[in-house]
Write a protein that holds these residues in place. Structure first.
Motif, PDB file in Angstrom:
ATOM      1  N   ASP A 260       5.899  -0.494 -12.759  1.00  0.00           N
ATOM      2  CA  ASP A 260       4.780  -0.063 -11.903  1.00  0.00           C
ATOM      3  C   ASP A 260       5.231   1.204 -11.177  1.00  0.00           C
ATOM      4  O   ASP A 260       5.972   1.113 -10.203  1.00  0.00           O
ATOM      5  CB  ASP A 260       4.433  -1.185 -10.917  1.00  0.00           C
ATOM      6  N   HIS A 343       5.288  -4.391  -3.101  1.00  0.00           N
ATOM      7  CA  HIS A 343       5.084  -5.784  -3.491  1.00  0.00           C
ATOM      8  C   HIS A 343       6.182  -6.182  -4.457  1.00  0.00           C
ATOM      9  O   HIS A 343       6.912  -5.320  -4.960  1.00  0.00           O
ATOM     10  CB  HIS A 343       3.707  -5.947  -4.153  1.00  0.00           C
ATOM     11  N   THR A 390       8.415  -2.948  -5.358  1.00  0.00           N
ATOM     12  CA  THR A 390       7.983  -1.554  -5.429  1.00  0.00           C
ATOM     13  C   THR A 390       8.057  -0.952  -4.032  1.00  0.00           C
ATOM     14  O   THR A 390       7.924  -1.659  -3.033  1.00  0.00           O
ATOM     15  CB  THR A 390       6.544  -1.418  -5.936  1.00  0.00           C
ATOM     16  N   GLU A 392       6.100   2.239  -2.354  1.00  0.00           N
ATOM     17  CA  GLU A 392       5.031   3.159  -2.745  1.00  0.00           C
ATOM     18  C   GLU A 392       4.211   3.680  -1.566  1.00  0.00           C
ATOM     19  O   GLU A 392       3.038   3.365  -1.434  1.00  0.00           O
ATOM     20  CB  GLU A 392       4.111   2.476  -3.763  1.00  0.00           C
ATOM     21  N   GLU A 432       5.677   6.103  -6.206  1.00  0.00           N
ATOM     22  CA  GLU A 432       6.087   4.694  -6.309  1.00  0.00           C
ATOM     23  C   GLU A 432       7.225   4.525  -7.300  1.00  0.00           C
ATOM     24  O   GLU A 432       7.176   5.065  -8.405  1.00  0.00           O
ATOM     25  CB  GLU A 432       4.886   3.849  -6.791  1.00  0.00           C
TER      26      GLU A 432
HETATM   27 MN   LIG Z   1       2.465  -1.001  -7.158  1.00  0.00          MN
END
Ligand SMILES: [Mn+2]
Length: 462
Positions: A260, A343, A390, A392, A432
């Motif tokens: 991600d 997250h 992550t 971001e 991110e």
């Molecule tokens: Mn993310």
């Protein structure tokens, strides 16, 4: 899938954590797109994948925590179906792959569950999020569909979250593989996002890379010059010189672990002076947040640190004013960053969100805030070695939000609304990366993906 020993060990740990009762793990069925035989690409339930590993529709498992019996339910392939599907493994073969001995037909599951219920034993399952799973559980329990969610088992949820939160070395290898594919997608987008092209051309190319690398998208790609729309699924804009595209994408590895990553790309290859200022602020904020990642630190403290960093920078740009800590405590900065800093990441891009975000990111002592902005923080609790998260941060100029807050007279002590007028069409910037929490700090996962301003400009200008 991993070796059978991995799943045997995971189920053993789950058994020890939960202790007693009957655990029911339902795998996914095929999901029709527009008629029964035309189905969406199959995606197994992540908790089922974690404990069983079998990536086929129509399966279920019971773990009898009192007797130790573990049963795989499913149906052997219909001999005629070979015409459509080619040869498929028998249920026994599948059971061997996951280290289980006992198998039973799908129909037998109902009797197992009913027998446990009649004996007054707890029947434990995680909350369903697909209609078909919900209806199946209702059927198994002899309950109304509306009653099912409230009967999900907090003790099982807690045990699953505890296990899935700590990634093993082999899982980290797969997450890094997913990030590696995602890195290729990011680099390709930087090279192809030229003035005159349409967003969907880039989005389509990126999706093809995920497929070509043996996986699929972990979530619908965000590729948009309207970066202030946080989850923007629209790809119809033509890229214009001077605009920026926010590109948030992630591939799944063949084993369904995800990446991600977000980068922000200057269309035409050069950020203008205002874009440079905001980009630099977001990047420095991300670096400050990354430097703060280590075991024992609450992620909500890192979120707050990032928000203060952003607010300080926005003050320097003349968009915010007043005491930075007071502004952030009040939530005034959320006009520009109305979401959380990050997250967990794993088999799901928002890892385990289906189990309940508060079970994943919060504890009895660390409760979710109701404040705008902070209430969208998915992860607040203290970091532990083995977490993958992550980081971001972003800065967004959301005209509708600016207008509403201004009309309400909200936080006029902290926000220069007059000066914001010339920023209404700025869009947004987000950066991110994916991070493993180690014993001593944090380690960025995957290969380096260009994010220094000059590196991004170099790629985006060809
Ligand atoms: Mn993310």
């Amino acid at each position: 899938m991993f070796d059978a020993a991995t799943y045997v060990a995971r189920r053993k740990e789950l058994t020890e954590r939960v202790g007693s009762g009957l655990v029911v793990l339902l795998g996914h069925d095929e999901c029709p797109m527009n008629y029964a035989d035309n189905v969406y690409p199959f995606r197994q339930d992540s908790t089922f994948l974690y404990y069983v590993g079998l990536d086929d529709p129509g399966l279920a498992v019971t773990l009898d925590l009192d007797s130790g019996a573990q049963v795989l339910y499913g149906d052997d392939p219909d001999p005629d179906a070979v015409v459509w599907t080619g040869p498929q493994p028998s249920l026994h073969n599948r059971a061997q792959q996951t280290g289980m001995k006992e198998v039973a037909g799908s129909d037998a599951l109902q009797a197992t569950v009913q027998k446990a219920l009649r004996a007054g034993r707890p029947v434990r399952f995680v909350p369903p999020y697909r209609a078909r799973t919900l209806l199946r559980l209702a059927d198994l329990l002899g309950a109304e569909p509306a009653q099912v969610a409230s009967r999900a088992c907090p003790r099982l949820i807690g045990a699953v979250v505890a296990q899935r939160s700590i990634k093993s070395t082999e899982e980290i290898t797969h997450i890094e593989q997913a990030v590696e594919i995602t890195a290729r997608m990011q680099t390709a987008a930087m090279q192809q996002a030229r003035p005159g092209r349409v967003e969907r051309e880039i989005a389509g190319h990126i999706e093809g890379i995920a497929l070509a690398c043996g996986g699929r998208l972990a979530f619908p790609t965000i590729f948009s010059v309207r970066g202030e729309v946080l989850h923007n699924p629209f790809y119809g804009n033509t890229l214009g010189p001077g605009q920026m595209a926010v590109h948030d994408c992630g591939a799944e590895s063949p084993e369904h672990y995800t990446g991600d990553i977000t980068r922000t790309i200057p269309i035409g290859g050069r950020f203008d002076p205002r874009q440079r200022d905001v980009y630099t602020l977001v990047l420095e904020t991300q670096q400050a947040a990354l430097a703060a990642v280590r075991p024992g630190v609450e992620f909500r403290a890192i979120h707050r640190l990032a928000c203060e960093h952003l607010a300080e920078g926005l003050k320097a740009m003349g968009l915010m004013k007043g005491d930075t800590q007071e502004a952030v405590a009040a939530g005034a900065h959320a006009l520009f960053m109305p979401c959380g800093l990050g997250h967990m990441l794993g088999l799901d891009v928002h890892d385990m969100e289906a189990l309940g975000e508060d079970y994943v990111g919060y504890t009895d002592a660390i409760r979710r805030s109701g404040q705008f902005g902070l209430r969208s923080l998915r992860l607040a609790r203290a970091l532990e070695p083995g977490f993958v998260i992550t980081v971001e941060p972003g800065v967004y100029f959301i005209p509708a939000l600016i207008d509403r807050w201004r009309a309400e007279g909200r936080w006029t002590d902290f926000i220069h609304y007059d000066r914001l007028e010339s920023w209404r069409d700025f869009g947004g910037i987000r950066i991110e990366d994916d991070v493993l929490v180690t014993e001593t700090g944090g380690r960025l996962l995957g290969p380096p993906i260009p994010k220094a301003l000059s590196d991004v400009e170099a790629l985006a200008s060809g």
